[in-house]
Design a protein around this motif. Structure first.
Motif, PDB file in Angstrom:
ATOM      1  N   ALA A 140      68.125 -14.970 -62.424  1.00  0.00           N
ATOM      2  CA  ALA A 140      68.540 -13.855 -61.564  1.00  0.00           C
ATOM      3  C   ALA A 140      68.129 -12.515 -62.163  1.00  0.00           C
ATOM      4  O   ALA A 140      67.718 -11.595 -61.439  1.00  0.00           O
ATOM      5  CB  ALA A 140      70.047 -13.904 -61.340  1.00  0.00           C
ATOM      6  N   VAL A 141      68.250 -12.376 -63.466  1.00  0.00           N
ATOM      7  CA  VAL A 141      67.845 -11.136 -64.141  1.00  0.00           C
ATOM      8  C   VAL A 141      66.360 -10.869 -63.921  1.00  0.00           C
ATOM      9  O   VAL A 141      65.943  -9.750 -63.568  1.00  0.00           O
ATOM     10  CB  VAL A 141      68.161 -11.214 -65.649  1.00  0.00           C
ATOM     11  N   VAL A 148      66.253  -4.681 -68.925  1.00  0.00           N
ATOM     12  CA  VAL A 148      67.039  -5.107 -70.088  1.00  0.00           C
ATOM     13  C   VAL A 148      68.065  -6.139 -69.640  1.00  0.00           C
ATOM     14  O   VAL A 148      68.505  -6.143 -68.489  1.00  0.00           O
ATOM     15  CB  VAL A 148      67.761  -3.931 -70.792  1.00  0.00           C
ATOM     16  N   SER A 149      68.421  -6.995 -70.557  1.00  0.00           N
ATOM     17  CA  SER A 149      69.533  -7.916 -70.356  1.00  0.00           C
ATOM     18  C   SER A 149      70.293  -7.950 -71.671  1.00  0.00           C
ATOM     19  O   SER A 149      70.188  -7.035 -72.479  1.00  0.00           O
ATOM     20  CB  SER A 149      69.038  -9.298 -69.941  1.00  0.00           C
ATOM     21  N   GLY A 150      71.049  -8.998 -71.896  1.00  0.00           N
ATOM     22  CA  GLY A 150      71.800  -9.069 -73.139  1.00  0.00           C
ATOM     23  C   GLY A 150      72.996  -9.977 -73.013  1.00  0.00           C
ATOM     24  O   GLY A 150      73.009 -10.902 -72.187  1.00  0.00           O
ATOM     25  N   CYS A 151      74.002  -9.707 -73.813  1.00  0.00           N
ATOM     26  CA  CYS A 151      75.207 -10.533 -73.800  1.00  0.00           C
ATOM     27  C   CYS A 151      76.437  -9.643 -73.863  1.00  0.00           C
ATOM     28  O   CYS A 151      76.375  -8.485 -74.281  1.00  0.00           O
ATOM     29  CB  CYS A 151      75.206 -11.524 -74.964  1.00  0.00           C
ATOM     30  N   THR A 152      77.556 -10.210 -73.450  1.00  0.00           N
ATOM     31  CA  THR A 152      78.829  -9.505 -73.426  1.00  0.00           C
ATOM     32  C   THR A 152      79.912 -10.397 -74.014  1.00  0.00           C
ATOM     33  O   THR A 152      80.022 -11.568 -73.635  1.00  0.00           O
ATOM     34  CB  THR A 152      79.235  -9.134 -71.987  1.00  0.00           C
ATOM     35  N   VAL A 153      80.696  -9.856 -74.923  1.00  0.00           N
ATOM     36  CA  VAL A 153      81.924 -10.517 -75.381  1.00  0.00           C
ATOM     37  C   VAL A 153      83.081  -9.740 -74.780  1.00  0.00           C
ATOM     38  O   VAL A 153      83.149  -8.510 -74.920  1.00  0.00           O
ATOM     39  CB  VAL A 153      82.044 -10.541 -76.916  1.00  0.00           C
ATOM     40  N   HIS A 154      83.978 -10.447 -74.113  1.00  0.00           N
ATOM     41  CA  HIS A 154      85.092  -9.759 -73.461  1.00  0.00           C
ATOM     42  C   HIS A 154      86.360 -10.592 -73.553  1.00  0.00           C
ATOM     43  O   HIS A 154      86.310 -11.812 -73.761  1.00  0.00           O
ATOM     44  CB  HIS A 154      84.759  -9.468 -71.983  1.00  0.00           C
ATOM     45  N   PHE A 155      87.493  -9.926 -73.397  1.00  0.00           N
ATOM     46  CA  PHE A 155      88.751 -10.647 -73.280  1.00  0.00           C
ATOM     47  C   PHE A 155      88.770 -11.369 -71.942  1.00  0.00           C
ATOM     48  O   PHE A 155      88.387 -10.800 -70.910  1.00  0.00           O
ATOM     49  CB  PHE A 155      89.945  -9.690 -73.361  1.00  0.00           C
ATOM     50  N   VAL A 173      63.699  -7.284 -71.315  1.00  0.00           N
ATOM     51  CA  VAL A 173      63.138  -8.301 -70.426  1.00  0.00           C
ATOM     52  C   VAL A 173      61.644  -8.037 -70.361  1.00  0.00           C
ATOM     53  O   VAL A 173      61.207  -6.976 -69.897  1.00  0.00           O
ATOM     54  CB  VAL A 173      63.759  -8.239 -69.021  1.00  0.00           C
ATOM     55  N   LEU A 174      60.852  -8.972 -70.839  1.00  0.00           N
ATOM     56  CA  LEU A 174      59.410  -8.773 -70.957  1.00  0.00           C
ATOM     57  C   LEU A 174      58.690  -9.185 -69.672  1.00  0.00           C
ATOM     58  O   LEU A 174      59.202  -9.988 -68.875  1.00  0.00           O
ATOM     59  CB  LEU A 174      58.873  -9.569 -72.144  1.00  0.00           C
ATOM     60  N   ASN A 175      57.497  -8.639 -69.480  1.00  0.00           N
ATOM     61  CA  ASN A 175      56.752  -8.868 -68.242  1.00  0.00           C
ATOM     62  C   ASN A 175      56.466 -10.343 -67.991  1.00  0.00           C
ATOM     63  O   ASN A 175      56.438 -10.795 -66.846  1.00  0.00           O
ATOM     64  CB  ASN A 175      55.432  -8.085 -68.269  1.00  0.00           C
ATOM     65  N   ASP A 176      56.213 -11.084 -69.058  1.00  0.00           N
ATOM     66  CA  ASP A 176      55.853 -12.495 -68.896  1.00  0.00           C
ATOM     67  C   ASP A 176      57.019 -13.433 -69.180  1.00  0.00           C
ATOM     68  O   ASP A 176      56.819 -14.625 -69.425  1.00  0.00           O
ATOM     69  CB  ASP A 176      54.676 -12.847 -69.803  1.00  0.00           C
ATOM     70  N   ASP A 177      58.243 -12.921 -69.132  1.00  0.00           N
ATOM     71  CA  ASP A 177      59.398 -13.752 -69.462  1.00  0.00           C
ATOM     72  C   ASP A 177      59.604 -14.885 -68.468  1.00  0.00           C
ATOM     73  O   ASP A 177      59.402 -14.727 -67.251  1.00  0.00           O
ATOM     74  CB  ASP A 177      60.686 -12.907 -69.499  1.00  0.00           C
TER      75      ASP A 177
END
Length: 219
Positions: A140-141, A148-155, A173-177
């Motif tokens: 989906a990203v 950009v993407s990444g990760c989240t730590v949450h309660f 997020v790279l062009n050829d990802d």
């Protein structure tokens, strides 16, 4: 949303973790390795698996960590399922519950409110909620054209991916990802963010005010 209490400092003995899993257990293995290397002052007292015969169970057993299987039957209520998750956690006297790729929704009991954290492979509130897990998140990203993407730590609270955010880490997020390449890059960020969040919790440095989590200066 429930009011999350400020955590009390935990210095000695190490913070006791319960880790809930549904898949291969890579995040679980990362925590096991960091603890063994003396880089995370913690112990894993219980693993809860929502599926049988998954890789995470083998990883826990190899590390001699107790495992409980908690699968939700079609006719089983959410409350009954949640009790099957939290009863062994409570018996193991876990200080903090880590949802590490745990795909089942649970009701958090009052004695564990503010004591459950989740790691999600996107930058919440984007690409999260029911159905966003594993490869589908990264697909989906890429399809959205995000840079950009990444990760989240949450309660964790009573719904998917809506609790107060503790930490986020970004990756490009790279062009050829492909979803697999992006997933590998995001997982590297997860391996840093999750233990960092656990250490902050254990040291009493997280203060929740509404939907915001403040990281306090070291005492």
């Amino acid at each position: 949303m429930a009011d999350f209490p400020r955590n009390l400092p935990i210095t000695s003995p190490p913070i006791r973790l319960a880790v809930c899993v549904s898949g291969g257990g890579l995040s679980l293995q990362n925590l096991i390795d960091l603890i063994r290397a003396g880089k995370l002052n913690a112990t894993i007292s219980q693993v809860i698996a929502s599926r049988p015969r998954i890789g995470a169970i083998a990883r826990a057993e190899a590390a001699q960590i107790p495992v409980v299987l908690a699968t939700r039957g079609k006719s089983q209520s959410l409350a009954t399922f949640s009790a099957s998750v939290f009863d062994p956690i409570r018996q193991a006297k876990a200080d903090l519950v880590v949802l590490a790729g745990f795909l089942s929704l649970v009701e958090i009991p009052p004695d564990y409110t503010g004591r459950v954290i989740n790691i999600h492979p996107s930058l919440i509130p984007a690409f999260c909620g029911k159905g966003f897990h594993g490869r589908s998140v990264h697909q989906a990203v890429i399809e959205a054209g995000a840079k950009v993407s990444g990760c989240t730590v949450h309660f964790a609270d009573m719904t998917y991916d809506t609790g107060p955010i503790i930490l986020q880490q970004t990756v490009p997020v790279l062009n050829d990802d492909t979803p697999e390449r992006l997933a590998a890059r995001v997982f590297e960020a997860e391996c840093q963010a999750l233990p960092e969040a656990i250490a902050l919790y254990a040291s009493g440095r997280l203060q929740v005010e509404g939907r915001r989590v403040r990281i306090l200066d070291p005492i």
